[in-house]
Structure formats: structure tokens, C-alpha cells
Design a protein around this motif. Structure first.
Motif, mmCIF file in Angstrom:
data_model
loop_
_atom_site.group_PDB
_atom_site.id
_atom_site.type_symbol
_atom_site.label_atom_id
_atom_site.label_comp_id
_atom_site.label_asym_id
_atom_site.label_seq_id
_atom_site.Cartn_x
_atom_site.Cartn_y
_atom_site.Cartn_z
ATOM 1 N N PRO A 81 50.008 41.465 46.937
ATOM 2 C CA PRO A 81 49.877 40.280 47.802
ATOM 3 C C PRO A 81 50.984 39.278 47.511
ATOM 4 O O PRO A 81 51.490 39.189 46.401
ATOM 5 C CB PRO A 81 48.514 39.703 47.407
ATOM 6 C CG PRO A 81 47.801 40.796 46.729
ATOM 7 C CD PRO A 81 48.841 41.680 46.119
ATOM 8 N N ARG A 82 51.342 38.532 48.523
ATOM 9 C CA ARG A 82 52.454 37.609 48.362
ATOM 10 C C ARG A 82 52.231 36.332 49.151
ATOM 11 O O ARG A 82 51.266 36.226 49.876
ATOM 12 C CB ARG A 82 53.746 38.264 48.768
ATOM 13 C CG ARG A 82 53.678 38.926 50.148
ATOM 14 C CD ARG A 82 54.588 40.138 50.139
ATOM 15 N NE ARG A 82 54.620 40.851 51.375
ATOM 16 C CZ ARG A 82 53.850 41.882 51.655
ATOM 17 N NH1 ARG A 82 52.939 42.285 50.810
ATOM 18 N NH2 ARG A 82 53.973 42.513 52.787
ATOM 19 N N ASP A 128 42.827 37.022 41.570
ATOM 20 C CA ASP A 128 43.558 35.769 41.380
ATOM 21 C C ASP A 128 45.073 36.011 41.420
ATOM 22 O O ASP A 128 45.824 35.450 40.635
ATOM 23 C CB ASP A 128 43.140 35.091 40.083
ATOM 24 C CG ASP A 128 43.434 35.935 38.858
ATOM 25 O OD1 ASP A 128 43.665 37.160 39.003
ATOM 26 O OD2 ASP A 128 43.433 35.391 37.740
ATOM 27 N N PHE A 129 45.511 36.829 42.363
ATOM 28 C CA PHE A 129 46.922 37.217 42.456
ATOM 29 C C PHE A 129 47.854 36.008 42.540
ATOM 30 O O PHE A 129 49.000 36.075 42.122
ATOM 31 C CB PHE A 129 47.163 38.146 43.640
ATOM 32 C CG PHE A 129 46.949 37.516 44.986
ATOM 33 C CD1 PHE A 129 47.972 36.849 45.630
ATOM 34 C CD2 PHE A 129 45.713 37.601 45.611
ATOM 35 C CE1 PHE A 129 47.776 36.264 46.868
ATOM 36 C CE2 PHE A 129 45.510 37.026 46.847
ATOM 37 C CZ PHE A 129 46.543 36.352 47.475
ATOM 38 N N TYR A 130 47.355 34.900 43.030
ATOM 39 C CA TYR A 130 48.170 33.685 43.147
ATOM 40 C C TYR A 130 48.571 33.143 41.774
ATOM 41 O O TYR A 130 49.514 32.367 41.667
ATOM 42 C CB TYR A 130 47.427 32.618 43.955
ATOM 43 C CG TYR A 130 46.003 32.402 43.484
ATOM 44 C CD1 TYR A 130 45.716 31.540 42.441
ATOM 45 C CD2 TYR A 130 44.954 33.109 44.065
ATOM 46 C CE1 TYR A 130 44.431 31.373 41.975
ATOM 47 C CE2 TYR A 130 43.653 32.943 43.612
ATOM 48 C CZ TYR A 130 43.396 32.083 42.567
ATOM 49 O OH TYR A 130 42.115 31.928 42.099
ATOM 50 N N GLU A 131 47.865 33.560 40.730
ATOM 51 C CA GLU A 131 48.218 33.148 39.366
ATOM 52 C C GLU A 131 49.346 34.009 38.786
ATOM 53 O O GLU A 131 49.850 33.721 37.707
ATOM 54 C CB GLU A 131 47.003 33.257 38.436
ATOM 55 C CG GLU A 131 45.882 32.330 38.783
ATOM 56 C CD GLU A 131 46.203 30.866 38.488
ATOM 57 O OE1 GLU A 131 47.243 30.574 37.862
ATOM 58 O OE2 GLU A 131 45.411 30.013 38.907
ATOM 59 N N CYS A 132 49.732 35.048 39.498
ATOM 60 C CA CYS A 132 50.688 36.030 38.990
ATOM 61 C C CYS A 132 52.108 35.793 39.473
ATOM 62 O O CYS A 132 52.979 36.660 39.347
ATOM 63 C CB CYS A 132 50.231 37.430 39.388
ATOM 64 S SG CYS A 132 48.671 37.887 38.619
ATOM 65 N N SER A 137 55.849 35.029 45.545
ATOM 66 C CA SER A 137 56.541 36.282 45.845
ATOM 67 C C SER A 137 56.942 37.038 44.588
ATOM 68 O O SER A 137 56.616 38.201 44.435
ATOM 69 C CB SER A 137 57.779 35.998 46.701
ATOM 70 O OG SER A 137 58.409 37.197 47.068
ATOM 71 N N HIS A 138 57.668 36.389 43.702
ATOM 72 C CA HIS A 138 58.212 37.052 42.527
ATOM 73 C C HIS A 138 57.206 37.002 41.376
ATOM 74 O O HIS A 138 56.782 35.914 40.984
ATOM 75 C CB HIS A 138 59.532 36.404 42.116
ATOM 76 C CG HIS A 138 60.562 36.524 43.187
ATOM 77 N ND1 HIS A 138 60.718 35.566 44.162
ATOM 78 C CD2 HIS A 138 61.460 37.500 43.456
ATOM 79 C CE1 HIS A 138 61.683 35.941 44.990
ATOM 80 N NE2 HIS A 138 62.145 37.114 44.591
ATOM 81 N N PRO A 139 56.833 38.181 40.829
ATOM 82 C CA PRO A 139 55.816 38.201 39.778
ATOM 83 C C PRO A 139 56.256 37.459 38.514
ATOM 84 O O PRO A 139 57.415 37.478 38.125
ATOM 85 C CB PRO A 139 55.633 39.692 39.481
ATOM 86 C CG PRO A 139 56.113 40.381 40.707
ATOM 87 C CD PRO A 139 57.225 39.530 41.243
ATOM 88 N N SER A 140 55.289 36.830 37.888
ATOM 89 C CA SER A 140 55.468 36.206 36.575
ATOM 90 C C SER A 140 55.226 37.280 35.514
ATOM 91 O O SER A 140 54.962 38.444 35.827
ATOM 92 C CB SER A 140 54.453 35.074 36.417
ATOM 93 O OG SER A 140 53.138 35.623 36.440
ATOM 94 N N ASP A 141 55.260 36.881 34.240
ATOM 95 C CA ASP A 141 54.940 37.826 33.168
ATOM 96 C C ASP A 141 53.543 38.413 33.381
ATOM 97 O O ASP A 141 53.337 39.616 33.213
ATOM 98 C CB ASP A 141 54.995 37.136 31.803
ATOM 99 C CG ASP A 141 56.410 36.794 31.380
ATOM 100 O OD1 ASP A 141 57.368 37.282 32.017
ATOM 101 O OD2 ASP A 141 56.565 36.032 30.418
ATOM 102 N N LEU A 142 52.593 37.568 33.765
ATOM 103 C CA LEU A 142 51.239 38.048 34.025
ATOM 104 C C LEU A 142 51.236 39.044 35.185
ATOM 105 O O LEU A 142 50.585 40.086 35.117
ATOM 106 C CB LEU A 142 50.291 36.882 34.332
ATOM 107 C CG LEU A 142 48.860 37.268 34.719
ATOM 108 C CD1 LEU A 142 48.166 38.040 33.595
ATOM 109 C CD2 LEU A 142 48.068 36.018 35.113
ATOM 110 N N GLY A 143 51.978 38.742 36.236
ATOM 111 C CA GLY A 143 52.052 39.646 37.379
ATOM 112 C C GLY A 143 52.637 40.999 37.006
ATOM 113 O O GLY A 143 52.110 42.052 37.387
#
Length: 162
Positions: A81-82, A128-132, A137-143
């Protein structure tokens, strides 16, 4: 996430990292076939290709990989998701890219390619994909961690069959 997967699988994983530039060009497929003894190809091009481009290029891209590596597993991975990216929806309310990739894998499997796989990445980041991601759009470390956690068991299963 590929480094996490590499450690979990105890094998080298090469992330070609084309980012927004990977648009299923045939030249790219030809270059990828030069990698000696690949264990698996993972194609995650949904973000880079609008439906029209995906429909024009993905099957040919796969055919080019198959010319040199007919039995190497190919994983078609849909995007997670983005944020505010434009999504093309078909008349039945489904994401056009998702449906195209799913249908292409089914078509190729029915034609005898048992080593092509469809992986729906849309739920890999969790509810909670919005936390990632910091920008939607671009994933964080968690993502990236969650992507690795979702993809590694699938790859383990595919590679065990080889």
C-alpha cells in the motif's frame, strides 16, 4: 529488505535497485540473464509502470528471462500500500496492474511454466502500513523489515522445491 532476506536464506541476494527507472525494458531483461546461476528473479515493477506499459512489456520481459533460464523461478510481486500515487481501477473496482499480473501468471502457469509465482505484496506491511513510510511511498526501516518478513518465507518455500 534484500539484505535481511539474504541473511535469513543464507545466500547472496542481489538487489539491482532500478527504483523508478525500472520499466521492464527488454535490454534490462537481457542484462539480467547474464547473472550466472540465478536462484530466483523477483520482479516488482508495479510502482514504475502504469497499466499500459505493464501490459505492453511484462510478458516479453519474462520471455527474455526464460530464453536463457527456463527453469529459474520468477516471482511477480505486487506493490505494498502507498500514499497518493494514482491507482488505475478496472470496471469491477480492482487494481488494473494487480489483476493484469495475477492473470499473466495464471496464463503462463497454464501454458506449462510451473516456476512462475504471483505474490500479493499488498498486505506485507500490515494494517498500520502508514507507519512503514515517511512519505506514503518509500518504506522506512520498519517497512523494509516487514517486507523481508513477508517475502522470506515465500522465497524459502520456492527455493526448497528447486
Amino acid at each position: 529488505h534484500m539484505n535481511i532476506i539474504s541473511r535469513r536464506l543464507n545466500m547472496p541476494v542481489i538487489n539491482l535497485g532500478f527504483s523508478g527507472n525500472g520499466k521492464l525494458e527488454p535490454e534490462l531483461a537481457r542484462i539480467m540473464t547474464e547473472i550466472p546461476d540465478p536462484a530466483v528473479y523477483i520482479l516488482e515493477c508495479e510502482r514504475n509502470c502504469k497499466y499500459k506499459l505493464l501490459a505492453e512489456r511484462q510478458e516479453k520481459f519474462i520471455q527474455l528471462l526464460r530464453e536463457k533460464h527456463p527453469a529459474v523461478p520468477i516471482v511477480i510481486l505486487t506493490a505494498n500500500p502507498r500514499g497518493n500515487e494514482s491507482l488505475e481501477i478496472d470496471k469491477n473496482g480492482r487494481l488494473k496492474n494487480w489483476q493484469f499480473m495475477h492473470d499473466l501468471v495464471e496464463k503462463l502457469r497454464k501454458a506449462g511454466d510451473a516456476n512462475i509465482h504471483f505474490v500479493d505484496g499488498s498486505s506485507m506491511l500490515g494494517e498500520d502500513f502508514y507507519e512503514c513510510s515517511s512519505d506514503g511511498s518509500h518504506p522506512s526501516d520498519l517497512g523494509f523489515y516487514r517486507m523481508a518478513q513477508g517475502l522470506a518465507p515465500i522465497l524459502e518455500k520456492i527455493l526448497r522445491k528447486q
